[in-house]
Write a protein that holds these residues in place. Structure first.
Motif, PDB file in Angstrom:
ATOM      1  N   VAL A  46       6.090  -6.148  -6.148  1.00  0.00           N
ATOM      2  CA  VAL A  46       5.283  -4.918  -6.161  1.00  0.00           C
ATOM      3  C   VAL A  46       5.843  -3.901  -5.174  1.00  0.00           C
ATOM      4  CG1 VAL A  46       3.165  -5.945  -7.056  1.00  0.00           C
ATOM      5  CG2 VAL A  46       3.600  -5.995  -4.591  1.00  0.00           C
ATOM      6  N   LEU A  47       7.145  -3.950  -4.938  1.00  0.00           N
ATOM      7  CA  LEU A  47       7.766  -3.007  -4.009  1.00  0.00           C
ATOM      8  C   LEU A  47       7.519  -1.565  -4.426  1.00  0.00           C
ATOM      9  CD1 LEU A  47      11.138  -4.884  -3.439  1.00  0.00           C
ATOM     10  CD2 LEU A  47       9.391  -4.457  -1.699  1.00  0.00           C
ATOM     11  N   ASP A  48       7.596  -1.288  -5.715  1.00  0.00           N
ATOM     12  CA  ASP A  48       7.437   0.083  -6.195  1.00  0.00           C
ATOM     13  C   ASP A  48       5.981   0.531  -6.251  1.00  0.00           C
ATOM     14  OD1 ASP A  48      10.161   0.286  -6.493  1.00  0.00           O
ATOM     15  OD2 ASP A  48      10.141  -0.222  -8.643  1.00  0.00           O
ATOM     16  N   HIS A  49       5.073  -0.406  -6.045  1.00  0.00           N
ATOM     17  CA  HIS A  49       3.642  -0.084  -6.177  1.00  0.00           C
ATOM     18  C   HIS A  49       2.905  -0.126  -4.833  1.00  0.00           C
ATOM     19  CE1 HIS A  49       4.128  -0.399 -10.532  1.00  0.00           C
ATOM     20  NE2 HIS A  49       4.745  -1.543 -10.333  1.00  0.00           N
ATOM     21  N   TRP A  50       3.601  -0.598  -3.792  1.00  0.00           N
ATOM     22  CA  TRP A  50       2.931  -0.730  -2.486  1.00  0.00           C
ATOM     23  C   TRP A  50       2.683   0.644  -1.887  1.00  0.00           C
ATOM     24  CZ3 TRP A  50       0.824  -5.133  -1.006  1.00  0.00           C
ATOM     25  CH2 TRP A  50       0.296  -5.216   0.294  1.00  0.00           C
ATOM     26  N   ARG A  51       1.566   0.782  -1.185  1.00  0.00           N
ATOM     27  CA  ARG A  51       1.187   2.053  -0.576  1.00  0.00           C
ATOM     28  C   ARG A  51       0.842   1.844   0.885  1.00  0.00           C
ATOM     29  NH1 ARG A  51      -3.277   4.183  -4.901  1.00  0.00           N
ATOM     30  NH2 ARG A  51      -4.481   4.078  -2.950  1.00  0.00           N
ATOM     31  N   ASP A  52       0.900   2.940   1.637  1.00  0.00           N
ATOM     32  CA  ASP A  52       0.637   2.880   3.075  1.00  0.00           C
ATOM     33  C   ASP A  52      -0.829   2.608   3.402  1.00  0.00           C
ATOM     34  OD1 ASP A  52       3.285   3.330   3.628  1.00  0.00           O
ATOM     35  OD2 ASP A  52       3.046   5.484   3.967  1.00  0.00           O
ATOM     36  N   ASP A  53      -1.710   2.734   2.400  1.00  0.00           N
ATOM     37  CA  ASP A  53      -3.134   2.515   2.673  1.00  0.00           C
ATOM     38  C   ASP A  53      -3.627   1.167   2.162  1.00  0.00           C
ATOM     39  OD1 ASP A  53      -2.969   3.138  -0.044  1.00  0.00           O
ATOM     40  OD2 ASP A  53      -4.937   4.134  -0.067  1.00  0.00           O
TER      41      ASP A  53
END
Length: 260
Positions: free
Chosen positions: A100-107
Motif C-alpha cells: 500500500v505504498l501508493d495509498h499511504w497517507r500522512d494522516d
C-alpha cells in the motif's frame, strides 16, 4: 518458510516471495490483523475496539502517518510487510494489492489487532485439529447476525473464524484459548451455525471451506476480519486492512499473549 523468523518472513513478504496466507508460519510468534484509518476516524475506531474486545483486541497503535508498529515489531513497515492488503473506500472494496505504498497517507493511524492464528500452536501441541492447516487452505470466516456494540461512527456485524472439532476437543480448545484474551480468547459459539446467522458452512464469506467430519461440531472464534464487515456497514472514507488470512507477523512471542 515454516521455520523462518518473523524478520525473515517479513523480508520475504516485502520481496514478493511470500504471497499466501500466514497460518502455520513463524511458529511461536504472534500474528496480527491490520486496520489503518485517517486520524479523524481513529479515536472512534479505538472506542469501537474497546467496546468489542473479543473481535478487536488492540495490540499496537501507530503514530499518525507512521507505518512502523513500534511496540510489536520495531523497524517493520506496515505498508509492505503483509502478504496481501485490501483497500476500502466509502465502505466498498476498491482494491486488493501486494503493498500500500501508493495509498499511504500522512494522516493514517494503524491498528494491529490480535489474530487467532496465534493460539493455533497451543491447540496443535494438545493434539487438537486445525483443519485449514491440514488441508493447506485459508481459515473459513463468516459474517454473523450478531451485531457488535456501536461506538462513534462504527457499527456492524461480528465476523467469526471456524475450526471443526469433536465435543471433547471443543471443551479442551475452550480451556486453552480462554488464556489468550489478546488474540480473541475462548470461542464465542459452538455448534448450530444457524443460531448466529450462518446458513451454509460450505460457503464462508472470507477464506475457504474446510471439511467437517462425522461427530464434529463447528467451533467459532471472534475474528479480526470484523472491521472489514464494519467498513461496509459504516462506510469510512478510507480503510486499509490485511486480506483475510494474510496477517502481519510480529516479533512478540505467543506466550506473551497468554495468561497463567
Amino acid at each position: 518458510m515454516l521455520d523462518a523468523s518473523p524478520a525473515e518472513l517479513r523480508a520475504a513478504v516485502r520481496a514478493g516471495e511470500l504471497t499466501g496466507p500466514t497460518a502455520g508460519l513463524a511458529p511461536g510468534f504472534t500474528q496480527a490483523n491490520l486496520v489503518a484509518l485517517p486520524e479523524a476516524d481513529a479515536f472512534d475506531f479505538l472506542r469501537f475496539c474497546v467496546a468489542n474486545p473479543k473481535p478487536c483486541p488492540v495490540l499496537d497503535v501507530s503514530d499518525p502517518g507512521s507505518p512502523e508498529p513500534a511496540r510489536m515489531a520495531p523497524g517493520a513497515d506496515l505498508r509492505t510487510d503483509l502478504p496481501r492488503y485490501r483497500l476500502y473506500r466509502d465502505g466498498d472494496l476498491a482494491d486488493e494489492t501486494a503493498d500500500v505504498l501508493d495509498h499511504w497517507r500522512d494522516d493514517l493511524v494503524a491498528f494491529l489487532i490480535g489474530c487467532s492464528f496465534t493460539f493455533e500452536r497451543a491447540l496443535f501441541a494438545e493434539g487438537l485439529p486445525i483443519r485449514h492447516v491440514e488441508q493447506g487452505v485459508n481459515v473459513p470466516m463468516y459474517r454473523t447476525s450478531v451485531d457488535c456494540t456501536p461506538a462513534g461512527r462504527f457499527s456492524g456485524p461480528l465476523v467469526v473464524s471456524m475450526r471443526p472439532m469433536t465435543p471433547a476437543q471443543a471443551i479442551r480448545a475452550t480451556q486453552i484459548t480462554s488464556r489468550y484474551t489478546p488474540v480473541h480468547g475462548a470461542p464465542v459459539h459452538v455448534g448450530s451455525p444457524e443460531a448466529i446467522g450462518i446458513d451454509d458452512l460450505g460457503a464462508p464469506d472470507y477464506g475457504d471451506p474446510v471439511e467437517v467430519r462425522d461427530g464434529e461440531l463447528p467451533v467459532f472464534w471472534a475474528c479480526g476480519v470484523t472491521p472489514q464487515a464494519v467498513a461496509a456497514a459504516s462506510r469510512p472514507e478510507l480503510m486499509i486492512t490485511h486480506a483475510p488470512g494474510h496477517m502481519f507477523v510480529t516479533d512478540a512471542r505467543d506466550e506473551s499473549m497468554a495468561t497463567l
